[in-house]
Motif scaffolding. Structure first.
Motif, PDB file in Angstrom:
ATOM      1  N   PHE A 151      56.947  30.234 -59.641  1.00 43.04           N
ATOM      2  CA  PHE A 151      57.427  29.779 -58.064  1.00 43.04           C
ATOM      3  C   PHE A 151      57.357  28.147 -58.331  1.00 43.04           C
ATOM      4  O   PHE A 151      56.691  27.603 -59.134  1.00 43.04           O
ATOM      5  N   PRO A 152      58.141  27.320 -57.613  1.00 41.38           N
ATOM      6  CA  PRO A 152      57.997  25.816 -57.331  1.00 41.38           C
ATOM      7  C   PRO A 152      56.559  25.616 -57.224  1.00 41.38           C
ATOM      8  O   PRO A 152      55.725  25.961 -56.431  1.00 41.38           O
ATOM      9  N   VAL A 153      55.948  24.632 -58.237  1.00 41.97           N
ATOM     10  CA  VAL A 153      54.712  24.141 -57.947  1.00 41.97           C
ATOM     11  C   VAL A 153      54.694  22.683 -57.463  1.00 41.97           C
ATOM     12  O   VAL A 153      53.909  22.190 -56.872  1.00 41.97           O
ATOM     13  N   THR A 154      55.848  22.095 -57.335  1.00 40.39           N
ATOM     14  CA  THR A 154      56.034  20.927 -56.639  1.00 40.39           C
ATOM     15  C   THR A 154      57.501  20.795 -56.135  1.00 40.39           C
ATOM     16  O   THR A 154      58.337  21.322 -56.417  1.00 40.39           O
ATOM     17  N   THR A 155      57.550  19.672 -54.971  1.00 39.70           N
ATOM     18  CA  THR A 155      58.906  19.503 -54.576  1.00 39.70           C
ATOM     19  C   THR A 155      59.537  18.341 -55.252  1.00 39.70           C
ATOM     20  O   THR A 155      61.045  18.150 -55.120  1.00 39.70           O
ATOM     21  N   ARG A 156      58.918  17.532 -56.268  1.00 45.28           N
ATOM     22  CA  ARG A 156      59.551  16.628 -56.892  1.00 45.28           C
ATOM     23  C   ARG A 156      60.158  17.113 -58.303  1.00 45.28           C
ATOM     24  O   ARG A 156      59.435  17.914 -59.015  1.00 45.28           O
ATOM     25  N   PRO A 157      61.402  17.050 -58.356  1.00 43.17           N
ATOM     26  CA  PRO A 157      62.186  17.691 -59.510  1.00 43.17           C
ATOM     27  C   PRO A 157      61.722  17.387 -61.000  1.00 43.17           C
ATOM     28  O   PRO A 157      61.496  18.067 -61.729  1.00 43.17           O
ATOM     29  N   SER A 158      61.297  16.187 -61.211  1.00 47.59           N
ATOM     30  CA  SER A 158      60.800  15.654 -62.448  1.00 47.59           C
ATOM     31  C   SER A 158      59.439  16.269 -63.013  1.00 47.59           C
ATOM     32  O   SER A 158      59.356  16.650 -64.026  1.00 47.59           O
ATOM     33  N   PHE A 159      58.568  16.346 -61.839  1.00 46.57           N
ATOM     34  CA  PHE A 159      57.293  17.218 -62.225  1.00 46.57           C
ATOM     35  C   PHE A 159      57.654  18.569 -62.335  1.00 46.57           C
ATOM     36  O   PHE A 159      56.962  19.204 -63.374  1.00 46.57           O
ATOM     37  N   GLN A 160      58.535  19.275 -61.783  1.00 45.39           N
ATOM     38  CA  GLN A 160      58.922  20.764 -62.009  1.00 45.39           C
ATOM     39  C   GLN A 160      59.389  20.778 -63.457  1.00 45.39           C
ATOM     40  O   GLN A 160      59.186  21.874 -63.835  1.00 45.39           O
ATOM     41  N   ILE A 161      60.353  19.913 -63.754  1.00 41.37           N
ATOM     42  CA  ILE A 161      60.962  20.091 -65.158  1.00 41.37           C
ATOM     43  C   ILE A 161      59.620  19.779 -66.315  1.00 41.37           C
ATOM     44  O   ILE A 161      59.678  20.462 -67.179  1.00 41.37           O
ATOM     45  N   LEU A 162      58.720  18.948 -66.030  1.00 41.28           N
ATOM     46  CA  LEU A 162      57.836  18.719 -66.784  1.00 41.28           C
ATOM     47  C   LEU A 162      56.766  20.040 -66.891  1.00 41.28           C
ATOM     48  O   LEU A 162      56.310  20.633 -68.006  1.00 41.28           O
TER      49      LEU A 162
ATOM     50  N   LEU B 193      45.810  34.317 -52.497  1.00 43.76           N
ATOM     51  CA  LEU B 193      46.384  33.859 -53.958  1.00 43.76           C
ATOM     52  C   LEU B 193      45.901  32.464 -54.236  1.00 43.76           C
ATOM     53  O   LEU B 193      46.382  32.200 -55.427  1.00 43.76           O
ATOM     54  N   THR B 194      45.241  31.690 -53.540  1.00 45.11           N
ATOM     55  CA  THR B 194      44.780  30.638 -53.995  1.00 45.11           C
ATOM     56  C   THR B 194      44.127  30.253 -55.476  1.00 45.11           C
ATOM     57  O   THR B 194      44.748  29.648 -56.023  1.00 45.11           O
ATOM     58  N   LEU B 195      43.217  31.011 -55.762  1.00 42.98           N
ATOM     59  CA  LEU B 195      42.562  30.901 -57.097  1.00 42.98           C
ATOM     60  C   LEU B 195      43.350  31.627 -57.967  1.00 42.98           C
ATOM     61  O   LEU B 195      43.516  31.053 -59.164  1.00 42.98           O
ATOM     62  N   SER B 196      44.197  32.645 -57.756  1.00 43.39           N
ATOM     63  CA  SER B 196      45.189  33.090 -58.823  1.00 43.39           C
ATOM     64  C   SER B 196      46.194  32.278 -59.285  1.00 43.39           C
ATOM     65  O   SER B 196      46.711  32.197 -60.328  1.00 43.39           O
ATOM     66  N   LYS B 197      46.744  31.393 -58.045  1.00 44.14           N
ATOM     67  CA  LYS B 197      48.013  30.595 -58.344  1.00 44.14           C
ATOM     68  C   LYS B 197      47.284  29.297 -59.108  1.00 44.14           C
ATOM     69  O   LYS B 197      48.296  29.125 -60.131  1.00 44.14           O
ATOM     70  N   CYS B 198      46.160  29.006 -58.806  1.00 44.57           N
ATOM     71  CA  CYS B 198      45.765  27.969 -59.590  1.00 44.57           C
ATOM     72  C   CYS B 198      45.741  28.258 -60.902  1.00 44.57           C
ATOM     73  O   CYS B 198      46.053  27.515 -62.020  1.00 44.57           O
ATOM     74  N   GLY B 199      44.947  29.590 -61.377  1.00 41.81           N
ATOM     75  CA  GLY B 199      44.929  30.002 -62.582  1.00 41.81           C
ATOM     76  C   GLY B 199      46.392  30.106 -63.326  1.00 41.81           C
ATOM     77  O   GLY B 199      46.464  29.850 -64.624  1.00 41.81           O
ATOM     78  N   MET B 200      47.428  30.761 -62.650  1.00 39.05           N
ATOM     79  CA  MET B 200      48.571  30.891 -63.199  1.00 39.05           C
ATOM     80  C   MET B 200      49.397  29.609 -63.612  1.00 39.05           C
ATOM     81  O   MET B 200      50.189  29.503 -64.616  1.00 39.05           O
ATOM     82  N   ILE B 201      49.165  28.571 -62.757  1.00 40.48           N
ATOM     83  CA  ILE B 201      49.751  27.144 -62.988  1.00 40.48           C
ATOM     84  C   ILE B 201      49.359  26.591 -64.133  1.00 40.48           C
ATOM     85  O   ILE B 201      49.769  26.291 -64.933  1.00 40.48           O
ATOM     86  N   ALA B 202      47.791  26.760 -64.329  1.00 43.52           N
ATOM     87  CA  ALA B 202      47.309  26.067 -65.440  1.00 43.52           C
ATOM     88  C   ALA B 202      47.601  26.735 -66.709  1.00 43.52           C
ATOM     89  O   ALA B 202      47.682  26.390 -67.706  1.00 43.52           O
TER      90      ALA B 202
END
Length: 396
Positions: free
Chosen positions: A20-31, A5-14
């Motif tokens: 799904f959560p992309v980071t453990t930091r709430p501020s970055f998740q809101i952004l 899923l690594t490649l697909s996940k990177c593409g979907m995040i972009a």
């Protein structure tokens, strides 16, 4: 650790469609959530604008010329691609696909912890295959986008020089034919060129990521089927209680069957759209290929057809592999020495063999199974559509 899923996940995040959560930091998740909303609202507006503009081009074209027909075909090809991409982007964020992704994450961890070198080697090959296919789609898509930008830039410059030399007002087209409400496209040309370039970037991100995740899910299905085959063949090694071991494999088989059925429910309508629309797109590219006058137009047709062919045959090949691996379950059970087992074990094995006689497969909507033969049928249909369109175009 690299996973399938690594490649697909990177593409979907972009592309802003990873749910799904992309980071453990709430501020970055809101952004990221804000970025996701913005990119998808932009895509929706973009598609609506393309639909309106295509309708205007179709209705107002009373006396078509070669240039206007080429423009209409190009607009239609882009419109089909973006409509399908928009639908795929929505499906990527639905609960069924999120459940499928959760299953892949869980089962891939089980594969990694299995310790069986045959299972791990096959899964590594599947990861390598997934990377090759998805990178090929990315390269063709990126090259197509770059060729479209460069070709459009040269076209706009040449038309601008022609207008200056002959004091004419020939309209300079953009990469994408969009509807600009009450906007003077000549006065705002610089802004609209930048907007089109950004639209190309969005097209690359969305087109690659939405196609990537579906192919990844299909490829992973072959891995879990192969792992089950290996476990069935080797279940006698070190087993003290054969009935308990086999009961666990029966449950695993049931989980795999449910997973592939859920996957089929999630993608079968997309398969149907791809089946018909890919054939139509290939036919349009054939026509544009023959009408190409510049090197960049020719390159755009090559990259577009290359991307479509990779997708068509990748879908056929990977879907066919699911059917092959599911049929191999019966052979794996036979090779496990079933005839030497106790009666209770033989009954369970007999039930699994009977179930394996109905191979798992992905279908094209409610119709036939998706296989390599289906990919060839798409290409034949594209040739037929293209021939009919060219004959009609030549008569007009």
């Amino acid at each position: 650790m690299t996973t399938i899923l690594t490649l697909s996940k990177c593409g979907m995040i972009a592309a802003g469609i990873w749910r799904f959560p992309v980071t453990t930091r709430p501020s970055f998740q809101i952004l990221y959530a804000l970025y996701s909303i913005c990119i998808q609202v932009y895509l929706a507006i973009f598609v609506v604008s393309m639909v309106i503009r295509f309708a205007i081009l179709s209705i107002h074209e009373n006396h078509p010329t070669k240039e206007s027909v080429d423009l209409l075909f190009t607009a239609f090809a882009y419109l089909i691609s973006f409509l399908v991409t928009q639908i795929k982007a929505v499906i990527c964020q639905t609960k069924p696909l999120r459940r499928i992704i959760c299953y892949i994450i869980e089962e891939e961890e089980n594969l990694s912890n299995s310790g069986d070198e045959e299972i791990l080697a096959y899964h590594r090959r599947q990861i390598a295959l997934d990377k090759k296919i998805n990178w090929a789609i990315f390269y063709f898509t990126a090259l197509l986008g770059s060729a479209a930008i460069v070709s459009n830039a040269f076209l706009r410059v040449s038309i601008g020089q022609l207008n200056s030399a002959s004091n004419s007002t020939v309209r300079r087209p953009f990469v994408y034919e969009l509807y600009y409400y009450k906007v003077d496209t000549e006065k705002r040309a610089s802004i609209l060129v930048i907007l089109n370039a950004f639209s190309v970037l969005v097209a690359i991100l969305m087109g690659v990521s939405t196609q990537s995740i579906f192919l990844t899910c299909i490829i992973f299905a072959s891995s879990v089927l192969k792992a089950l085959q290996v476990k069935l063949k080797k279940m006698s090694v070190g087993d003290n209680d054969m009935t308990v071991t086999l009961a666990g494999l029966v449950k695993e088989h049931q989980r795999v069957v449910r997973f592939i059925k859920q996957l089929n429910e999630a993608v079968k309508h997309l398969m149907l759209m791809d089946y018909f629309l890919n054939a139509m797109n290939m036919a349009l590219v054939m026509l544009l290929f023959l009408e190409a006058e510049t090197g960049m137009q020719f390159a755009s047709c090559v990259f577009y057809s290359g991307r479509m062919m990779v997708i068509i045959f990748a879908l056929g090949w990977t879907s066919n592999e699911i059917k092959v691996q599911s049929q191999g379950l019966a052979d794996a059970i036979y090779e496990s020495g079933w005839y030497e087992r106790p009666l209770s074990v033989r009954r369970l094995l007999h039930m699994m063999i009977l179930r394996a006689q109905r191979p798992l497969a992905l279908t094209i909507g409610p119709f036939d199974e998706m296989t390599i033969q289906s990919s060839l049928t798409i290409m034949k249909a594209a040739y037929t559509y293209g021939t009919v369109m060219m004959q009609k175009y030549q008569r007009e």
